[in-house]
Every structure is written in structure tokens, then in C-alpha cells.
Design a protein around this motif. Sequence first.
Motif, PDB file in Angstrom:
ATOM      1  N   TYR A   8      -3.804   2.663  -1.329  1.00  0.00           N
ATOM      2  CA  TYR A   8      -4.706   1.726  -1.982  1.00  0.00           C
ATOM      3  C   TYR A   8      -6.098   1.831  -1.376  1.00  0.00           C
ATOM      4  CZ  TYR A   8      -0.329  -0.493  -3.404  1.00  0.00           C
ATOM      5  OH  TYR A   8       0.909  -0.743  -3.931  1.00  0.00           O
ATOM      6  N   SER A   9      -7.106   1.595  -2.215  1.00  0.00           N
ATOM      7  CA  SER A   9      -8.447   1.428  -1.654  1.00  0.00           C
ATOM      8  C   SER A   9      -8.392   0.148  -0.821  1.00  0.00           C
ATOM      9  CB  SER A   9      -9.489   1.293  -2.767  1.00  0.00           C
ATOM     10  OG  SER A   9      -9.342   0.050  -3.428  1.00  0.00           O
ATOM     11  N   ILE A  10      -9.353  -0.045   0.033  1.00  0.00           N
ATOM     12  CA  ILE A  10      -9.338  -1.241   0.873  1.00  0.00           C
ATOM     13  C   ILE A  10      -9.435  -2.493   0.006  1.00  0.00           C
ATOM     14  CG2 ILE A  10     -10.538  -2.506   2.687  1.00  0.00           C
ATOM     15  CD1 ILE A  10     -11.194   0.165   3.969  1.00  0.00           C
ATOM     16  N   ALA A  11     -10.250  -2.465  -1.035  1.00  0.00           N
ATOM     17  CA  ALA A  11     -10.373  -3.619  -1.931  1.00  0.00           C
ATOM     18  C   ALA A  11      -9.055  -3.909  -2.652  1.00  0.00           C
ATOM     19  CB  ALA A  11     -11.494  -3.388  -2.935  1.00  0.00           C
ATOM     20  N   GLU A  12      -8.365  -2.864  -3.102  1.00  0.00           N
ATOM     21  CA  GLU A  12      -7.066  -3.047  -3.759  1.00  0.00           C
ATOM     22  C   GLU A  12      -6.040  -3.621  -2.783  1.00  0.00           C
ATOM     23  OE1 GLU A  12      -6.885   0.563  -7.043  1.00  0.00           O
ATOM     24  OE2 GLU A  12      -6.412   1.025  -4.945  1.00  0.00           O
ATOM     25  N   ALA A  13      -6.050  -3.114  -1.556  1.00  0.00           N
ATOM     26  CA  ALA A  13      -5.109  -3.581  -0.543  1.00  0.00           C
ATOM     27  C   ALA A  13      -5.373  -5.049  -0.197  1.00  0.00           C
ATOM     28  CB  ALA A  13      -5.209  -2.717   0.713  1.00  0.00           C
ATOM     29  N   GLU A  14      -6.638  -5.403  -0.115  1.00  0.00           N
ATOM     30  CA  GLU A  14      -7.007  -6.788   0.176  1.00  0.00           C
ATOM     31  C   GLU A  14      -6.439  -7.717  -0.906  1.00  0.00           C
ATOM     32  OE1 GLU A  14     -11.036  -9.184   1.354  1.00  0.00           O
ATOM     33  OE2 GLU A  14     -11.199  -7.727  -0.280  1.00  0.00           O
ATOM     34  N   ALA A  15      -6.595  -7.340  -2.165  1.00  0.00           N
ATOM     35  CA  ALA A  15      -6.104  -8.153  -3.276  1.00  0.00           C
ATOM     36  C   ALA A  15      -4.577  -8.192  -3.311  1.00  0.00           C
ATOM     37  CB  ALA A  15      -6.656  -7.616  -4.589  1.00  0.00           C
ATOM     38  N   GLY A  31      -4.357   1.860  14.949  1.00  0.00           N
ATOM     39  CA  GLY A  31      -3.384   2.899  14.647  1.00  0.00           C
ATOM     40  C   GLY A  31      -2.127   2.390  13.965  1.00  0.00           C
ATOM     41  N   VAL A  32      -2.170   1.163  13.442  1.00  0.00           N
ATOM     42  CA  VAL A  32      -1.012   0.558  12.790  1.00  0.00           C
ATOM     43  C   VAL A  32      -0.893   1.009  11.337  1.00  0.00           C
ATOM     44  CG1 VAL A  32       0.025  -1.651  12.109  1.00  0.00           C
ATOM     45  CG2 VAL A  32      -1.117  -1.438  14.315  1.00  0.00           C
ATOM     46  N   VAL A  33      -2.042   1.251  10.707  1.00  0.00           N
ATOM     47  CA  VAL A  33      -2.082   1.605   9.285  1.00  0.00           C
ATOM     48  C   VAL A  33      -2.682   3.002   9.134  1.00  0.00           C
ATOM     49  CG1 VAL A  33      -3.046   0.983   7.041  1.00  0.00           C
ATOM     50  CG2 VAL A  33      -2.316  -0.810   8.591  1.00  0.00           C
ATOM     51  N   ARG A  34      -1.952   3.871   8.433  1.00  0.00           N
ATOM     52  CA  ARG A  34      -2.454   5.225   8.171  1.00  0.00           C
ATOM     53  C   ARG A  34      -3.518   5.183   7.071  1.00  0.00           C
ATOM     54  NH1 ARG A  34       3.015   7.849   6.646  1.00  0.00           N
ATOM     55  NH2 ARG A  34       3.412   5.660   6.153  1.00  0.00           N
ATOM     56  N   THR A  35      -4.398   6.176   7.119  1.00  0.00           N
ATOM     57  CA  THR A  35      -5.490   6.229   6.151  1.00  0.00           C
ATOM     58  C   THR A  35      -5.666   7.629   5.580  1.00  0.00           C
ATOM     59  OG1 THR A  35      -7.133   6.801   7.831  1.00  0.00           O
ATOM     60  CG2 THR A  35      -6.796   4.454   7.389  1.00  0.00           C
ATOM     61  N   GLU A  36      -6.376   7.664   4.463  1.00  0.00           N
ATOM     62  CA  GLU A  36      -6.943   8.898   3.940  1.00  0.00           C
ATOM     63  C   GLU A  36      -8.441   8.719   4.088  1.00  0.00           C
ATOM     64  OE1 GLU A  36      -5.598   9.408  -0.092  1.00  0.00           O
ATOM     65  OE2 GLU A  36      -3.613  10.035   0.538  1.00  0.00           O
ATOM     66  N   LYS A  41     -14.990   8.393   6.624  1.00  0.00           N
ATOM     67  CA  LYS A  41     -14.945   7.046   6.059  1.00  0.00           C
ATOM     68  C   LYS A  41     -13.571   6.814   5.430  1.00  0.00           C
ATOM     69  CE  LYS A  41     -17.128   4.011   2.733  1.00  0.00           C
ATOM     70  NZ  LYS A  41     -18.070   3.878   1.652  1.00  0.00           N
ATOM     71  N   VAL A  42     -12.992   5.640   5.700  1.00  0.00           N
ATOM     72  CA  VAL A  42     -11.687   5.298   5.138  1.00  0.00           C
ATOM     73  C   VAL A  42     -11.814   5.147   3.628  1.00  0.00           C
ATOM     74  CG1 VAL A  42      -9.851   3.575   5.070  1.00  0.00           C
ATOM     75  CG2 VAL A  42     -10.928   4.157   7.252  1.00  0.00           C
ATOM     76  N   VAL A  43     -11.008   5.920   2.906  1.00  0.00           N
ATOM     77  CA  VAL A  43     -11.030   5.872   1.443  1.00  0.00           C
ATOM     78  C   VAL A  43      -9.814   5.096   0.928  1.00  0.00           C
ATOM     79  CG1 VAL A  43     -11.001   7.265  -0.657  1.00  0.00           C
ATOM     80  CG2 VAL A  43     -12.221   8.083   1.357  1.00  0.00           C
ATOM     81  N   ARG A  44      -8.658   5.335   1.536  1.00  0.00           N
ATOM     82  CA  ARG A  44      -7.428   4.670   1.132  1.00  0.00           C
ATOM     83  C   ARG A  44      -6.600   4.333   2.365  1.00  0.00           C
ATOM     84  NH1 ARG A  44      -8.558   7.961  -2.958  1.00  0.00           N
ATOM     85  NH2 ARG A  44      -7.763   9.879  -2.087  1.00  0.00           N
ATOM     86  N   VAL A  45      -5.801   3.270   2.216  1.00  0.00           N
ATOM     87  CA  VAL A  45      -4.881   2.881   3.285  1.00  0.00           C
ATOM     88  C   VAL A  45      -3.457   2.900   2.738  1.00  0.00           C
ATOM     89  CG1 VAL A  45      -6.555   1.521   4.587  1.00  0.00           C
ATOM     90  CG2 VAL A  45      -5.244   0.421   2.773  1.00  0.00           C
ATOM     91  N   ASN A  46      -2.500   3.061   3.637  1.00  0.00           N
ATOM     92  CA  ASN A  46      -1.105   3.164   3.245  1.00  0.00           C
ATOM     93  C   ASN A  46      -0.509   1.771   3.028  1.00  0.00           C
ATOM     94  OD1 ASN A  46       1.940   3.304   4.105  1.00  0.00           O
ATOM     95  ND2 ASN A  46       1.347   5.316   3.306  1.00  0.00           N
ATOM     96  N   GLY A  47      -0.039   1.517   1.814  1.00  0.00           N
ATOM     97  CA  GLY A  47       0.535   0.225   1.467  1.00  0.00           C
ATOM     98  C   GLY A  47       1.838  -0.069   2.178  1.00  0.00           C
ATOM     99  N   ASP A  48       2.634   0.956   2.459  1.00  0.00           N
ATOM    100  CA  ASP A  48       3.889   0.746   3.189  1.00  0.00           C
ATOM    101  C   ASP A  48       3.607   0.213   4.587  1.00  0.00           C
ATOM    102  OD1 ASP A  48       5.360   1.678   1.011  1.00  0.00           O
ATOM    103  OD2 ASP A  48       5.435   3.728   1.789  1.00  0.00           O
ATOM    104  N   ASP A  49       2.615   0.798   5.251  1.00  0.00           N
ATOM    105  CA  ASP A  49       2.235   0.344   6.590  1.00  0.00           C
ATOM    106  C   ASP A  49       1.734  -1.097   6.546  1.00  0.00           C
ATOM    107  OD1 ASP A  49       2.831   2.914   7.420  1.00  0.00           O
ATOM    108  OD2 ASP A  49       0.745   3.515   7.689  1.00  0.00           O
ATOM    109  N   LEU A  50       0.907  -1.403   5.555  1.00  0.00           N
ATOM    110  CA  LEU A  50       0.384  -2.763   5.425  1.00  0.00           C
ATOM    111  C   LEU A  50       1.507  -3.756   5.155  1.00  0.00           C
ATOM    112  CD1 LEU A  50      -2.874  -2.246   3.369  1.00  0.00           C
ATOM    113  CD2 LEU A  50      -2.684  -3.226   5.648  1.00  0.00           C
TER     114      LEU A  50
END
Length: 60
Positions: A8-15, A31-36, A41-50
Motif C-alpha cells: 500500500y502507499s502510505i496514504a492507503e495504509a493510513e486509511a 525495521g518492523v515494516v518492509r518497504t518498496e 523514498k518510501v513508495v509502498r509499505v507491506n500491509g502484512d507487516d502493518l
Amino acid sequence: MSLIKTWYSIAEAEAKFGVSQAQILSWVEDGVVRTEETDGKVVRVNGDDLGLKVDELTGL
């Protein structure tokens, strides 16, 4: 191939997870949440980690 969206983008993950962007980025730094990333610059974060982190904090 997963049929469920996991990045998810950070905005999508926030919502979706109800967690502030600042908190998400803090977990990324810890280091808890993986990123792309693109150009450092962080573009996406892993929803499973979140999801795991939110579950850990809420006890659900």
C-alpha cells in the motif's frame, strides 16, 4: 500469486489500518515494516507487516 493486495502507499495504509503516516514511517525506521523504495523514498509499505504490528498493539 496472491489475490489479496499486500503493498500500500502510505496514504492507503493510513486509511486502511487507521494508523498515522508518522507512526508507519517510525515502524519503517525501526525495521518492523518492509518497504518498496524509489530513489531512497518510501513508495509502498507491506500491509502484512502493518497488520501484524497493529494486532500486536491492540491485542486482537
